[in-house]
Design an enzyme around this catalytic site. Structure first.
Site, PDB file in Angstrom:
ATOM      1  N   GLU B  60       0.803  -1.232   0.000  1.00 31.14           N
ATOM      2  CA  GLU B  60       0.000   0.000   0.000  1.00 31.14           C
ATOM      3  C   GLU B  60       0.830   1.274   0.000  1.00 31.14           C
ATOM      4  OE1 GLU B  60      -0.874  -2.639   1.759  1.00 31.14           O
ATOM      5  OE2 GLU B  60      -2.904  -3.115   1.070  1.00 31.14           O
ATOM      6  N   HIS B 129     -11.589  -4.892   8.378  1.00 32.61           N
ATOM      7  CA  HIS B 129     -12.504  -4.892   7.236  1.00 32.61           C
ATOM      8  C   HIS B 129     -13.761  -4.089   7.528  1.00 32.61           C
ATOM      9  CE1 HIS B 129      -9.943  -8.361   6.700  1.00 32.61           C
ATOM     10  NE2 HIS B 129     -10.288  -8.445   5.442  1.00 32.61           N
TER      11      HIS B 129
END
Lengths: 353, 340
Positions: B60, B129
């Site tokens: 990322e 999540h």
């Protein structure tokens, strides 16, 4: 605004010198490039020394990170780059920005936070940028600009512009994740980017060898990304130029990235605040013997360049630094309205509220 | 007109933007061959090629940083984080560079990037999540934070985000990715980024919300009306920063009451900013204390307890009634405002 000094007309040194030295001078590098590299190294040396003096006079606020001792790397690479290639560098980036063509006045002015600075005084020492010279920014967060350089290279590849990104960083960067993420991506996508580790032996205050699992912090990692291990004497501008030229050419032709480790040494501490007391006794003295500038000066003389040519470059550079210093000192400080500008695309710092 | 879900509207907008401008490129983990973990980029690599829809390594920091390099050199990258909780390795790039390059270079470099990420709970995922940390990004000058809450707004706001010259954090409420279908015309029309959307007019209380919570807030407004005769306005903030406070203030001046609803934890949540601005500019319009209905100040829980964490219609109704009945406490017998 003081202009950068122009290199003097080509000397007749080659003609006057002994046959063997002339052929050495006019080898694959040649006289013009060598004079340019000498001049660039001197410019960096004197500009950095001047920046140090201006600190002591309290004319530069905050901190700064000097590249005294590391001039050959910036100069060798700049000489090998095309004018539209991109440079990405760190907070130790005065050298890398200036050698691309940014004026001394604009560099010193930015250090001093003046209106005439490259970024009109808002970026400061650690963020020097000169878009029109391809100097696409100095990045003060370790490792951050490796992915950014890869992104710029991705754009060059996508649009087929032939531009190469050259990304300079210190040895300390080799232990941060972004270094590995960026080089992997660049290798996978065969991006036109050259990663250059300026290994000056100390990450900040700690010797890089004390905190790194391998001897050569960049070169020993290259194989992990399918790249050759390249180590170059970072204090020899000719050696740097040759390795830069080959890597840039390969990148431009679609051969993908390179990772180069240039061994060097900074004569000052990490930053203004660092007297570098952690260095073992005698280490600086040993490296001073390998100071890139006297070494290169002697080489020019050995190759048959006249003393008068060399000293005229020295005088010209000193004068240029003096002129730039005066011009920067005379430039006003930016007004407080700068604080509220350029946060957003409309040029301001607020929208509706 | 095509009837599509929110995630399909995202996909439509991406395709439209790519057709219009070849400087628009997509990058992220699994966005290409597999079309993304939520299928938001399904079919786009086939249509536009692997050159423009780029499968990246799982990295990322580099995804965020490569996008900075692309954008500063004139491209318009749309980078996807698979989940908002995975965006944090990219924070350095987003905070230190994407949001600030313009400022530090006095406009010589800028970063027209969209960082997309599904966000929020409701899919029974573990904590990374399920989180809603939009306030982290809203705190950063130079970033826009945009959150669509319907297929129509997903399409129009994403197009606007891609065309915008500033970096945008585009958070997609994954709980309602497929909750409803709407007719969305693929006409390339963007929606304004700097306006709140008034979804329902009302005179008694203003409900201010965004993201998936819009669904429960609208349902609560219906119930407030049908069961309690309370006429609630509903405002979808949509663009958190820069914030369109004028629309919120205009409604609160009319209703005198405000309930802010968001899924994120309460402390330092973006609701606190709205409340503070109401206090600064709208205090004299207020007839009751500002209410906040938010997530609790805890880590998003696991699947089995998630329903106890997520805000629900009942909590919004209770808060709205407290506001309306202030300084009295509402009782279940209070059926209408007149009764009170």
């Amino acid at each position: 605004m003081a202009r950068k000094p122009k290199a003097p007309a080509k000397s007749k040194a080659a003609a006057k010198a002994p046959a063997n030295s002339g052929s050495r001078l006019n080898d694959d590098i040649g006289e013009d490039k060598r004079l340019k590299m000498f001049q660039l190294q001197l410019e960096v040396r004197h500009l950095e020394t001047r920046a140090h003096d201006l600190f002591l006079q309290n004319l530069v606020k905050g901190t700064s990170h000097l590249a005294v001792g590391q001039e050959a790397i910036a100069s060798g690479f700049a000489t090998a780059m095309r004018s539209d290639d991109y440079t990405f560098c760190t907070y130790r980036g005065h050298a890398h920005t200036m050698v691309r063509g940014a004026s001394m006045t604009a560099v010193l002015g930015e250090l001093m936070g003046r209106e005439c600075g490259l970024l009109n005084g808002k970026g400061g020492s650690m963020h020097l940028t000169s878009v029109e010279h391809g100097a696409m920014g100095s990045y003060a967060i370790i490792g951050a600009h490796l992915p950014i350089a890869a992104g710029a290279a991705w754009k060059s590849q996508y649009l087929g512009t032939g531009q190469v990104s050259v990304c300079f960083f210190g040895d300390g960067t080799t232990n941060i994740g972004a270094f590995h993420e960026a080089i992997n991506m660049a290798a996978v996508w065969k991006l036109p980017v050259v990663f250059v580790c300026e290994n000056n032996l100390y990450m900040e205050y700690t010797p890089i060898g004390d905190v790194t699992a391998v001897e050569h912090p960049a070169a020993d990692r290259a194989s992990a990304y399918g790249l050759p291990s390249i180590i170059v004497d970072g204090n020899d501008a000719d050696a740097v130029y040759r390795v830069a030229r080959d890597a840039i050419e390969m990148a431009r032709e679609g051969g993908g990235p390179s990772l180069i480790e240039a061994k060097t040494y900074r004569h000052f501490g990490h930053s203004r605040a660092d007297p570098a007391k952690y260095r073992p006794e005698g280490e600086l003295e040993e490296w001073m013997k390998k100071d890139p500038i006297p070494m290169y000066r002697q080489r020019l003389l050995d190759f048959g360049i006249g003393e008068n040519v060399v000293s005229s470059i020295e005088e010209m550079v000193m004068k240029a630094v003096d002129d730039a210093t005066e011009a920067a000192k005379a430039s006003p400080e930016p007004g407080s309205e700068y604080l509220f500008k350029d946060v957003w695309a409309d040029g301001g710092a607020s929208w509706r509220n | 007109m095509t009837e599509v879900t929110l995630v399909q509207a995202v996909s439509m907008a991406l395709a439209r933007a790519m057709e219009e401008d070849e400087n628009v490129v997509l990058l992220g983990e699994d966005v290409g061959v597999n079309g993304g973990v939520f299928r938001a980029t399904k079919g786009l690599q086939k249509k536009f090629g692997s050159e423009r829809v780029i499968d990246t390594p799982l990295a990322e920091a580099a995804i965020a940083g490569v996008a900075v390099g692309m954008a500063a050199q004139g491209l318009r990258p749309v980078a996807e984080f698979q989940f908002m909780g995975f965006s944090y390795p990219g924070l350095d790039q987003i905070i230190c560079h994407a949001s600030r390059l313009r400022n530090r270079t006095r406009g010589r470099l800028s970063c027209p990037i969209v960082y997309r990420a599904p966000y929020g709970g409701g899919i029974h995922g573990p904590e990374h999540h399920s989180e809603s940390t939009e306030a982290l990004y809203a705190h950063i000058p130079g970033l826009r934070v945009v959150i669509p809450s319907s297929p129509v707004r997903a399409y129009g706001l994403l197009l606007a985000a891609i065309r915008d010259p500033d970096p945008v954090i585009f958070l997609e409420p994954k709980r309602i990715y497929r909750a409803v279908k709407q007719d969305v015309e693929d006409d390339g029309e963007a929606l304004p980024l700097d306006l709140c959307f008034t979804l329902r007019d009302g005179d008694d209380v203003t409900l201010v919300t965004w993201g998936a919570a819009v669904k429960e807030t609208l349902a609560a407004a219906e119930t407030l009306d049908s069961r309690y005769d309370i006429d609630a306005a509903v405002i979808d903030v949509a663009t958190l920063t820069p914030l369109d406070m004028d629309t919120i203030l205009a409604s609160v001046e009319k209703t005198g009451r405000c309930v802010i609803v968001h899924e994120a934890p309460s402390t330092g949540g973006f609701g606190a900013e709205i409340a503070a601005r109401l206090a600064e500019r709208g205090l004299l319009s207020l007839l009751s204390p500002i209410e906040r209905v938010t997530g609790y100040d805890v880590v998003p829980p696991g699947a089995r307890t998630e329903h106890r964490y997520l805000i629900n219609e009942d909590r919004i109704i209770a808060a709205a009634r407290r506001a309306v009945f202030f300084p009295e406490a509402p009782t279940e017998q209070d059926h209408t405002m007149e009764d009170a």
